[in-house]
Design an enzyme around this catalytic site. Structure first.
Site, PDB file in Angstrom:
ATOM      1  N   GLN B 213      77.179  24.777  76.422  1.00  0.00           N
ATOM      2  CA  GLN B 213      75.940  24.787  76.940  1.00  0.00           C
ATOM      3  C   GLN B 213      75.518  25.598  77.841  1.00  0.00           C
ATOM      4  O   GLN B 213      74.563  26.291  78.867  1.00  0.00           O
ATOM      5  CB  GLN B 213      74.460  25.123  75.904  1.00  0.00           C
ATOM      6  CG  GLN B 213      74.612  24.955  74.442  1.00  0.00           C
ATOM      7  CD  GLN B 213      73.623  24.031  73.614  1.00  0.00           C
ATOM      8  OE1 GLN B 213      73.879  23.157  72.966  1.00  0.00           O
ATOM      9  NE2 GLN B 213      72.557  24.595  73.932  1.00  0.00           N
ATOM     10  N   PHE B 244      73.211  23.992  69.276  1.00  0.00           N
ATOM     11  CA  PHE B 244      72.257  23.465  69.018  1.00  0.00           C
ATOM     12  C   PHE B 244      71.474  22.282  69.744  1.00  0.00           C
ATOM     13  O   PHE B 244      70.170  21.719  69.506  1.00  0.00           O
ATOM     14  CB  PHE B 244      72.194  23.380  67.804  1.00  0.00           C
ATOM     15  CG  PHE B 244      72.045  24.090  66.337  1.00  0.00           C
ATOM     16  CD1 PHE B 244      71.949  25.476  66.237  1.00  0.00           C
ATOM     17  CD2 PHE B 244      74.139  23.898  65.904  1.00  0.00           C
ATOM     18  CE1 PHE B 244      72.618  26.159  65.414  1.00  0.00           C
ATOM     19  CE2 PHE B 244      74.097  25.114  65.234  1.00  0.00           C
ATOM     20  CZ  PHE B 244      74.397  25.911  64.847  1.00  0.00           C
ATOM     21  N   GLU B 248      75.074  20.980  75.091  1.00  0.00           N
ATOM     22  CA  GLU B 248      74.086  20.889  76.140  1.00  0.00           C
ATOM     23  C   GLU B 248      74.409  19.763  77.758  1.00  0.00           C
ATOM     24  O   GLU B 248      74.834  20.466  78.217  1.00  0.00           O
ATOM     25  CB  GLU B 248      72.609  21.228  76.219  1.00  0.00           C
ATOM     26  CG  GLU B 248      71.739  20.993  77.526  1.00  0.00           C
ATOM     27  CD  GLU B 248      69.415  20.968  77.398  1.00  0.00           C
ATOM     28  OE1 GLU B 248      69.423  21.604  76.705  1.00  0.00           O
ATOM     29  OE2 GLU B 248      69.314  20.728  78.911  1.00  0.00           O
ATOM     30  N   ARG B 326      58.279  17.262  75.982  1.00  0.00           N
ATOM     31  CA  ARG B 326      58.217  17.462  75.807  1.00  0.00           C
ATOM     32  C   ARG B 326      57.083  17.699  73.924  1.00  0.00           C
ATOM     33  O   ARG B 326      56.542  18.159  73.665  1.00  0.00           O
ATOM     34  CB  ARG B 326      58.869  18.917  74.907  1.00  0.00           C
ATOM     35  CG  ARG B 326      59.315  20.140  73.598  1.00  0.00           C
ATOM     36  CD  ARG B 326      60.094  21.107  73.923  1.00  0.00           C
ATOM     37  NE  ARG B 326      59.877  21.729  75.532  1.00  0.00           N
ATOM     38  CZ  ARG B 326      59.550  22.794  75.759  1.00  0.00           C
ATOM     39  NH1 ARG B 326      58.679  23.737  74.620  1.00  0.00           N
ATOM     40  NH2 ARG B 326      60.393  23.681  76.594  1.00  0.00           N
ATOM     41  N   ARG B 358      67.122  21.713  69.173  1.00  0.00           N
ATOM     42  CA  ARG B 358      66.571  22.598  69.075  1.00  0.00           C
ATOM     43  C   ARG B 358      65.361  22.066  68.690  1.00  0.00           C
ATOM     44  O   ARG B 358      64.854  21.230  67.863  1.00  0.00           O
ATOM     45  CB  ARG B 358      66.942  23.486  67.186  1.00  0.00           C
ATOM     46  CG  ARG B 358      66.515  24.597  67.620  1.00  0.00           C
ATOM     47  CD  ARG B 358      67.587  25.563  66.471  1.00  0.00           C
ATOM     48  NE  ARG B 358      67.044  26.821  65.884  1.00  0.00           N
ATOM     49  CZ  ARG B 358      67.189  27.777  65.053  1.00  0.00           C
ATOM     50  NH1 ARG B 358      67.984  26.711  64.461  1.00  0.00           N
ATOM     51  NH2 ARG B 358      66.896  28.974  65.314  1.00  0.00           N
ATOM     52  N   PHE B 360      63.852  19.942  70.855  1.00  0.00           N
ATOM     53  CA  PHE B 360      63.656  18.880  72.336  1.00  0.00           C
ATOM     54  C   PHE B 360      62.482  18.475  72.450  1.00  0.00           C
ATOM     55  O   PHE B 360      62.014  17.889  73.159  1.00  0.00           O
ATOM     56  CB  PHE B 360      63.870  20.128  73.690  1.00  0.00           C
ATOM     57  CG  PHE B 360      63.976  19.519  74.838  1.00  0.00           C
ATOM     58  CD1 PHE B 360      66.137  19.014  74.851  1.00  0.00           C
ATOM     59  CD2 PHE B 360      63.392  19.715  75.278  1.00  0.00           C
ATOM     60  CE1 PHE B 360      66.294  18.846  75.669  1.00  0.00           C
ATOM     61  CE2 PHE B 360      63.904  18.589  76.929  1.00  0.00           C
ATOM     62  CZ  PHE B 360      65.329  18.758  76.510  1.00  0.00           C
ATOM     63  N   THR B 458      60.073  22.855  81.099  1.00  0.00           N
ATOM     64  CA  THR B 458      59.381  22.068  81.550  1.00  0.00           C
ATOM     65  C   THR B 458      59.634  21.170  82.967  1.00  0.00           C
ATOM     66  O   THR B 458      58.443  20.763  83.907  1.00  0.00           O
ATOM     67  CB  THR B 458      58.831  20.696  80.013  1.00  0.00           C
ATOM     68  OG1 THR B 458      59.901  19.925  80.569  1.00  0.00           O
ATOM     69  CG2 THR B 458      58.191  21.573  79.160  1.00  0.00           C
ATOM     70  N   ALA B 527      66.277  25.444  75.756  1.00  0.00           N
ATOM     71  CA  ALA B 527      65.028  25.570  75.887  1.00  0.00           C
ATOM     72  C   ALA B 527      64.307  27.329  75.126  1.00  0.00           C
ATOM     73  O   ALA B 527      63.205  27.784  75.691  1.00  0.00           O
ATOM     74  CB  ALA B 527      64.064  25.797  77.351  1.00  0.00           C
ATOM     75  N   GLU B 730      64.291  28.218  69.419  1.00  0.00           N
ATOM     76  CA  GLU B 730      63.842  26.996  68.895  1.00  0.00           C
ATOM     77  C   GLU B 730      62.941  26.925  67.748  1.00  0.00           C
ATOM     78  O   GLU B 730      62.290  26.519  66.712  1.00  0.00           O
ATOM     79  CB  GLU B 730      63.554  26.027  69.811  1.00  0.00           C
ATOM     80  CG  GLU B 730      65.003  25.203  70.937  1.00  0.00           C
ATOM     81  CD  GLU B 730      63.723  24.626  72.110  1.00  0.00           C
ATOM     82  OE1 GLU B 730      63.911  25.838  73.136  1.00  0.00           O
ATOM     83  OE2 GLU B 730      64.117  23.489  72.341  1.00  0.00           O
TER      84      GLU B 730
END
Lengths: 488, 794
Positions: B213, B244, B248, B326, B358, B360, B458, B527, B730
């Site tokens: 990702q 998902f 990442e 988060r 997903r 996060f 964020t 995100a 998400e």
């Protein structure tokens, strides 16, 4: 004697003479045939991304198609069969197959990785059952995992495909395919040697018995839904394989007045239909026991002979008082199934002996069978606990009772102490509560990833209570799987 | 034959030709025919080697001996790499160090990579890898959140958000409750496992095909381990078989191993993890332990809340800081918390480093507050729906979040009203209660839970996207952007935007594989920001090109540039069609006008104070709501979802079919997280659920019988996101929380009003039954015969 694997890949004839008998169909497709449409998701027959369809003659002279997992299917099993993959479905003019067209129209793919497997499950459905309803479709795709869509669009696609109906290139060429398949298989025993390994596919029970004597250390291969994982997951070398799936008669079911006599190589799919006619609860248990793909490959005989502690059929067969016919050379003996399991993965089979048939008593409408399977997920999950109760009442007295349990010990077991606590007593709360106390002492289950020991004990007692409730107060709704009414 | 269902999708922006339309996924035909190529399907280069990674089988131990000589001598083996063989960087931590490529003298979790082998087949590589001699000296391991809290083991410092006077408010409240909740983790279970193929190029450069990702990060980390500048590494990904969040940061490790082996061998190397190894070696959603104390008035209105959120981060920081941030930013969910303290512990454990998934951290934060509100309602003997509505953010007041952002776009009241009506909640609540009075075994529960999810990374600097749009002289367009297609329909949406800009048909736009060689320095596709960032960047590129074309055409046709329109595959002025788009491009090229351009987008108007965590971290919020009804077997704890009604806010959806897929799929994935998906580690720190045979994601029969999903077509993003759409990747996952609370509701029916109902997640049949037994024992001494243990936490 045949010594090459001959099959149709779509409509193209393939002859593989030096195949490694431990090579899977998936591996062959992706690395040898260069067909990468079929995906590997888990290599253990649990996700369905590798679903392909096998075509073969049925016993009515037609061609039947069944979905199987290519990831745990050994290549030689293709002998005399047609292998259909996702790449074969389009018409020659490029038109999509109804399964494909419906999936596109219903937005049934997102990442697309599971999609070929779903398409193949739907393709088999297209050939087998045009009148499947939503619940049946849920079962048809229970062996296909999708992590993106949430399944709703795929279920819609299946219904849309069935409504489209019509023919495809496979149904139009059925006669031709049948005759080509007949040419490919001369009816002789297939014997292979490749990569230093041997593979035999005998055609008669006598030949099987002889091979079993000759190679007592050989691995018996039936559906391969467990043996396949010995290769893909445990990385074992299976040097000699004896395949039971081509043995005439071993795949037959004989209905007698008081028994259902099932050949050891009968698949779960075939067995399930016939068993469900006598014992609906057992039929439903077999449905939940495994996905369509696994039921289409795996056999009742394999499930027993392999003595896996997690086979769901065993507790039920124990409750029903099934007998096993074991054979060594020309000698046969029969054994109550509960005496077959000695310890974890250990059976009563002697060297050179094999399981030939399973005899399930069916007589007696006065017998009630209740089967319960507890798992995290309803479909295609391994039981935390499995309980089967076969009960005959005389008035409100327990005239006879047999109870099989799974998940409570290292082997599927008969709950003899519980049976004794109930035999002859009134079938009521007091008796069942007394039996629950006995149950508590009779089994010491383990805690593992499927459930804690306390839950296993508790839920088994609760299932006995449920059995009482279901057999004495049938009007009370007790099963969430059957309960479908939304509040309004 | 049952009738074929038709899903009615709302129409958005009727004037648009391609944008906002329910078009099929750009690869749909490729998906259904097997023609769509994934990393493992790329034709293999000559001399390709296959890699196998040997994993540790201790949770924490010194490595007293690691002898790989036998591996090197094994048949077919070309390269073996251990930590000591690495030539440059040895760590692939994305934000901070801690993620070693190979263990360095010590293993810190069960399943850590010890070394890797490249050989002429997967089988040779695997057999060789098993030949190494490994000896350990076991050390004490910290395996769960409790142990980590006791020993103060953390991957980073505790963080706190405080607003108002929570302690005083709780003390002064008419009612108070306290309790705790354990929330399990989740495996991504992308159907395509982690895979990378590294192909050496001339001059020592490396081309890496990676299922990632985040190609830019893979590029940077691979360059690091190879000892090369970033420009010598190209990373490409056409599509992922699901991500998902699991690809990442985790993909970088896989790509790095393939790359160092390829560099060592001077030959291409592919590493595709076996499913079990994938689930053991790579991180998952963080499991959380939540402790809460809340004070509230007799209506259930929260006056003060004190949260302790502790998460199991595993052995390294990875993305755990941002994830836990988060979680803190979502511990309010949809509710106004005037006095609140949120303390976040980032626990270090000897388990695999947990990572993005997903939501996060958002889902865990939301679970915390939803649980508290449900318990408030149980305490007061009221319908949890009333308590939730009482606490909702206001539109003009009561709209300040704990972190100081004002909720400016609140559509929650309308969503509540709409779902109560469409789901017929009041009548069904009565029917559920009546059912529970009449049925001795089966029990029903119903619950409505909302979602308010903040959109933007964020970590503010990540909110940027780039695109490259190439128009050819025949008027066809090639589109490239920094986003990754992992099933979420990003390529489809961005292509729709580009086609809309040029007024051409969608099939005139071809999206090509994402590569670091075309769009550099991208952020992860994460995100939920994929279409916001990359879509806006692509539109900007199109507008630059259109500007030049307009100027050119204005001169050519002698018409004011501003009256020219690109539509219906042609250039128009008023009613007049001037020329086809293709002809325009050809003429512009002859006129030496540049037909390609880049686009760039940075989300405006967001800022956060890193120390206080206050500010405006989110550009806007995406909203949704779900109502779930379940039936539970009170003898066994088994259950099914009978009906679910969902209304979700995608703003002006860029593709309602794609968005519907995200909403439905997210709901089911969230439901799975909280019901059947249970990760189980044994007491030695070994993951025992590492394959689909033991780890149970939902299947088709788990979908609610009656599943009614709507997009809130009336919602228009107040923020100027691309074409007033909203991010959708998400947020819908958290709609699944409604199922958990419906189960809790069904359990509560076993006890009189006023009883607390303790239920940890995932609510497996086991946890549901044990929760019921606890209630039965607490309320009926006669039923106390059954011993019930408390659930093990985490």
């Amino acid at each position: 004697m045949a010594n090459a694997v001959r099959f149709l890949l779509g409509f193209e004839e393939q002859t593989v003479s030096d195949a490694d008998p431990n090579m899977t169909v998936l591996s062959w497709l992706r690395t040898v045939a260069g067909r990468c449409g079929t995906k590997e998701g888990c290599a253990e027959g649990d996700c369905g991304a590798c679903t392909v369809v096998l075509g073969e003659p049925d016993d009515q002279g037609g061609l039947r198609y069944r979905a199987v997992n290519a990831c745990i299917l050994f290549l030689p099993v293709l002998h005399g069969r047609q292998l259909v993959t996702v790449e074969h479905l389009r018409e020659s003019d490029g038109r999509l197959h109804p399964a494909q067209e419906a999936m596109v129209a219903c937005h049934g793919s997102q990442c697309g990785f599971c999609t070929p497997g779903f398409v193949m499950s739907l393709f088999a459905l297209f050939h087998n059952e045009r009148d499947a309803d939503r619940r049946r479709i849920e079962d048809v795709i229970a062996g296909n995992l999708c992590r993106c869509t949430g399944y709703r669009p795929i279920l819609d696609a299946a219904q849309r495909m069935l409504a489209m109906g019509g023919e495809d290139r496979f149904s139009r060429r059925e006669e031709e395919t049948l005759s080509r398949l007949r040419e490919l298989d001369d009816g002789e025993m297939l014997t292979l040697a490749g990569a230093g390994r041997r593979y035999f596919a005998p055609r008669t029970v006598d030949a099987l018995a002889e091979l079993r004597r000759q190679y007592p250390e050989a691995t018996m291969l039936a559906g391969g839904t467990d043996v396949g994982l010995w290769v893909t997951k445990q990385h074992r070398d299976l040097d000699t394989l004896v395949y039971t799936g081509s043995v005439a008669g071993l795949d037959s079911i004989e209905e007698h007045a008081d028994t259902l006599d099932i050949g050891a190589a009968v698949t779960h799919s075939t067995a399930m239909e016939r068993i469900a006619a006598h014992y609906p609860d057992f039929g439903e248990l077999l449905r939940r026991f495994a996905s369509v793909q696994i039921r289409n490959s795996g056999t009742l005989g394999g499930n027993i002979a392999n003595a896996s502690p997690i086979g769901d059929s065993m507790p039920v067969l124990i409750a029903l008082g099934a007998e096993l016919v074991l054979r060594r050379g020309h000698e046969r003996r029969s054994l109550p199934i509960e005496d077959f399991f000695l310890d974890y993965r250990k059976t009563a089979l002697t060297q050179g002996e094999f399981l030939e048939r399973i005899r399930i008593p069916v007589a007696g409408a006065d017998r009630t069978l209740r089967c319960y399977k507890i798992s995290k997920r309803f479909d295609q999950d391994i039981s935390a606990v499995c309980l089967a109760v076969c009960l005959r009442l005389d008035g409100d007295r327990v005239a006879a009772i047999r109870i099989g349990v799974g998940g409570m010990a290292a082997i599927p077991a008969r709950a003899r102490a519980v049976e004794q606590a109930l035999a002859g007593r009134s079938w009521n709360d007091d008796a069942v509560e007394a039996a629950c106390a006995v149950l508590e002492r009779e089994f010491q289950p383990l805690t593992d990833m499927r459930a804690g020991a306390d839950y296993r004990r508790l839920v088994t007692r609760q299932l006995l209570r449920k059995c009482l409730l279901e057999t004495t107060r049938p009007a009370v709704a007790t099963r969430v799987l059957e309960y479908r009414e939304v509040s309004a | 034959m049952s009738s074929v269902p038709e899903r009615i999708l709302p129409e958005f922006v009727p004037g648009a030709r391609t944008a906002h339309r329910a078009l099929a996924h750009e690869s749909a035909v490729g998906h259904v025919t097997g023609g769509a190529t994934y990393t493992d399907d790329i034709p293999e280069p000559r001399n390709l080697l296959h890699a196998w990674v040997r994993l540790s089988d201790r949770a924490h131990a010194g490595i007293t001996r690691l002898d790989v000589e036998a591996c090197r001598q094994a048949p077919g083996v070309v390269a073996v790499m251990t930590h000591d063989d690495l030539k440059a960087a040895t760590d692939v931590g994305p934000v901070a160090p801690g993620d070693l490529v190979f263990a360095d003298g010590e293993v810190t979790y069960w399943g850590q990579a010890l070394f890797a082998v490249a050989a002429d087949s997967i089988d040779s590589a695997r057999r060789a890898a098993m030949l190494a001699e490994v000896k350990y000296e076991e050390r004490e391991a910290i395996l769960d959140i409790r142990q980590a809290l006791e020993r103060d083991a953390a991957v980073s410092p505790v963080r706190t958000i405080v607003q108002g006077d929570p302690e005083g408010a709780i003390r002064g409240s008419a009612h108070r409750i306290r309790g705790q909740l354990a929330i399990g983790g989740q495996d991504h279970f992308y159907l395509e496992g982690q895979v990378a193929m590294a192909v050496p190029q001339e001059g020592g450069d490396m081309l890496v095909y990676s299922s990632t990702q985040h190609p830019s990060e893979v590029q940077h980390l691979v360059a690091g381990v190879l000892g090369l500048p970033d420009h010598a590494v190209v990373v490409e990904a056409r599509r992922l078989g699901g991500g998902f969040g699991g690809k990442e940061t985790q993909a970088a490790h896989i790509a790095a191993i393939a790359a160092v082996l390829a560099q060592q061998a001077g030959r291409p190397v592919k590493l595709r993890l076996d499913r079990d190894d994938d689930m053991i070696l790579t991180g998952k959603r963080h499991d959380f332990l939540v402790k809460y104390e809340a004070g509230f008035d007799p209506d259930g209105r929260l006056e003060g809340v004190d949260f302790m959120l502790a998460s199991r981060c595993g052995i390294s920081p990875d993305l755990s800081d941002a994830i836990n941030d988060r979680a803190m930013y979502h511990a309010d969910n949809a509710y106004y918390l005037p006095n609140v303290r949120i303390v976040s512990h980032r626990c270090r454990t000897n388990t695999v480093s947990n990572t993005a998934f997903r939501g996060f951290g958002g889902p865990q934060g939301m679970m915390a507050i939803e649980y508290v509100l449900d318990e408030v309602a149980r305490y007061l003997g009221r319908d949890p729906l009333d308590v939730r509505k009482t606490n909702l953010y206001g539109v003009e007041e009561r709209n300040l979040t704990p972190y100081g952002q004002v909720v400016e776009d609140n559509i929650l009241p309308r969503l509540f009203e709409q779902v109560e009506r469409s789901a017929d909640y009041a009548a069904r609540r009565r029917a559920v209660d009546a059912f529970n009075r009449e049925n001795p075994v089966l029990r029903k529960g119903i619950a409505i839970t909302p979602v308010k999810f903040g959109i933007s990374f964020t970590t503010t600097h990540l909110n940027q996207g780039g695109a490259l749009v190439l128009v050819y002289t025949d008027g066809s367009v090639q589109l490239n952007h920094g986003g990754i297609e992992m099933g979420q329909g990003l390529y489809t949406k961005v292509a729709q935007l580009v086609a809309e800009e040029f007024g051409i048909a969608l099939d005139r736009v071809r999206v090509t594989a994402t590569t670091t060689g075309k769009v550099p320095n991208t952020s992860a596709t994460a995100a939920s920001a994929g279409s916001d960032l990359n879509g806006a960047a692509a539109v900007e590129a199109c507008r630059k090109i259109k500007g030049r074309l307009r100027d050119f055409a204005a001169g050519r046709f002698g018409i004011a540039g501003e009256s020219l329109r690109f539509e219906a595959d042609a250039l128009h002025a008023g009613e007049q069609r001037l020329c086809s788009f293709a002809e325009l491009c050809k003429q512009a090229h002859l006129g030496r006008i540049q037909l390609s351009d880049t686009g760039f987008y940075a989300t405006p108007d967001i800022h956060v104070d890193k120390d206080t965590m206050r500010g405006k971290p989110f550009y806007y919020f995406a909203y949704g709501i779900a109502c779930a009804e379940v039936v539970v077997d009170s003898l066994t704890g088994e259950y099914r979802v009978l009906r679910a009604d969902v209304i979700h806010d995608c703003g002006q959806s860029l593709n309602p079919a794609v968005d519907m897929g995200q909403v439905e799929g997210g709901f089911i994935q969230g439901m799975g997280w909280l019901t059947t998906e249970e990760l189980y580690w044994d007491d030695r720190g070994r993951l025992m659920t590492h394959a689909p045979s033991t780890y149970k994601i939902p299947v088709a029969s788990d979908v609610p019988d009656d599943f009614r999903v709507e997009l809130a077509s009336w919602s228009r993003n107040r923020a100027a996101a691309v074409r007033r759409s909203k991010a959708v990747g998400e947020p819908p996952l958290m709609l699944g929380i409604s199922v958990f609370h419906a189960l809790k509701d069904a359990i509560a029916s076993l006890a009189p009003k006023g009883c607390s109902v303790h239920l940890d997640a995932p609510a497996t049949p086991e946890r549901v039954l044990l929760a019921m037994e606890r209630l039965r024992r607490a309320t009926d001494p006669a039923a106390a015969g059954e011993p019930v243990e408390e659930d093990a936490e985490s």
